[in-house]
Design a protein around this motif. Structure first.
Motif, PDB file in Angstrom:
ATOM      1  N   GLN A   1      47.461  73.705  59.120  1.00  0.00           N
ATOM      2  CA  GLN A   1      46.032  73.557  58.843  1.00  0.00           C
ATOM      3  C   GLN A   1      45.230  74.361  59.858  1.00  0.00           C
ATOM      4  O   GLN A   1      45.457  74.286  61.065  1.00  0.00           O
ATOM      5  CB  GLN A   1      45.629  72.089  58.901  1.00  0.00           C
ATOM      6  CG  GLN A   1      44.185  71.871  58.519  1.00  0.00           C
ATOM      7  CD  GLN A   1      43.872  70.405  58.300  1.00  0.00           C
ATOM      8  OE1 GLN A   1      44.749  69.571  58.295  1.00  0.00           O
ATOM      9  NE2 GLN A   1      42.613  70.106  58.117  1.00  0.00           N
TER      10      GLN A   1
ATOM     11  N   LEU B   1      45.856  77.460  64.378  1.00  0.00           N
ATOM     12  CA  LEU B   1      46.359  76.407  63.507  1.00  0.00           C
ATOM     13  C   LEU B   1      46.503  75.121  64.302  1.00  0.00           C
ATOM     14  O   LEU B   1      46.629  75.138  65.529  1.00  0.00           O
ATOM     15  CB  LEU B   1      47.731  76.790  62.934  1.00  0.00           C
ATOM     16  CG  LEU B   1      47.769  77.973  61.977  1.00  0.00           C
ATOM     17  CD1 LEU B   1      49.206  78.245  61.539  1.00  0.00           C
ATOM     18  CD2 LEU B   1      46.906  77.729  60.762  1.00  0.00           C
ATOM     19  N   ASP B   2      46.519  73.986  63.598  1.00  0.00           N
ATOM     20  CA  ASP B   2      46.764  72.683  64.226  1.00  0.00           C
ATOM     21  C   ASP B   2      48.184  72.691  64.780  1.00  0.00           C
ATOM     22  O   ASP B   2      49.154  72.881  64.036  1.00  0.00           O
ATOM     23  CB  ASP B   2      46.595  71.574  63.195  1.00  0.00           C
ATOM     24  CG  ASP B   2      46.798  70.185  63.786  1.00  0.00           C
ATOM     25  OD1 ASP B   2      46.863  70.066  65.029  1.00  0.00           O
ATOM     26  OD2 ASP B   2      46.887  69.234  63.001  1.00  0.00           O
TER      27      ASP B   2
END
Length: 131
Positions: free
Chosen positions: A72, A93-94
Motif C-alpha cells: 500500500q 510503501l507501507d
C-alpha cells in the motif's frame, strides 16, 4: 483542343486550391499569424491559408518505474510533470509487514544461534552420566 486542356487544368488547379483552404487572408483564416513561443528576431511569414493537424506529443525521455514488492502506498512525493533527479525518493510503501518479517527472521536467528551454542558446547557431565 488546347482550350479544352487549359480549361481542365484550370478547373483542377481551382479544386486543389479549394481543398487546401485556398489562398489569401479571406480564404478561411483570419490573416493573422501567432508568434507565441517564436524567436522574436525571426521574420514572420504571413500566409492566408489555415493549417490544421492532429498528433500525439511524445516525451524525449521516458522511464517505467515499479516497486520490487507490492504494497500500500503511504507517501507520494511527486506529481505528473515534476522534474526529478537520480536518487530522489518518489514514493514509499507501507513497510509494517516487512518490518514484522524482519523481526521474525531475527528471532529465528537467535534461536538457531542458541541451538548452535548448545551443540558446540558438547554434552554436559549430567547428560553423559545418564547414558
Amino acid at each position: 483542343m488546347k482550350k479544352h486542356v487549359l480549361m481542365i487544368v484550370s478547373v483542377l488547379a481551382a479544386g486543389v486550391l479549394a481543398a487546401c483552404g485556398g489562398i489569401g487572408p479571406d480564404a478561411g483564416g483570419n490573416g493573422e499569424v501567432s508568434d507565441a513561443g517564436a524567436d522574436p528576431d525571426a521574420p514572420i511569414l504571413q500566409t492566408g491559408g489555415v493549417v490544421s493537424a492532429t498528433g500525439i506529443v511524445v516525451p524525449s525521455e521516458e522511464a517505467s518505474l515499479a516497486f520490487e514488492t507490492g504494497g500500500q502506498l503511504v507517501e507520494l512525493n511527486v506529481e505528473v510533470g515534476d522534474e526529478v533527479q537520480e536518487g530522489d525518493v518518489l514514493a514509499r510503501l507501507d513497510a509494517s509487514i516487512l518490518e514484522a518479517q524482519i523481526a521474525n527472521a531475527e528471532a529465528s536467528v537467535g534461536v538457531a544461534e542458541a541451538n548452535l551454542d548448545l551443540v558446540t558446547a558438547g554434552p554436559r557431565d549430567a547428560q553423559v552420566a545418564e547414558q
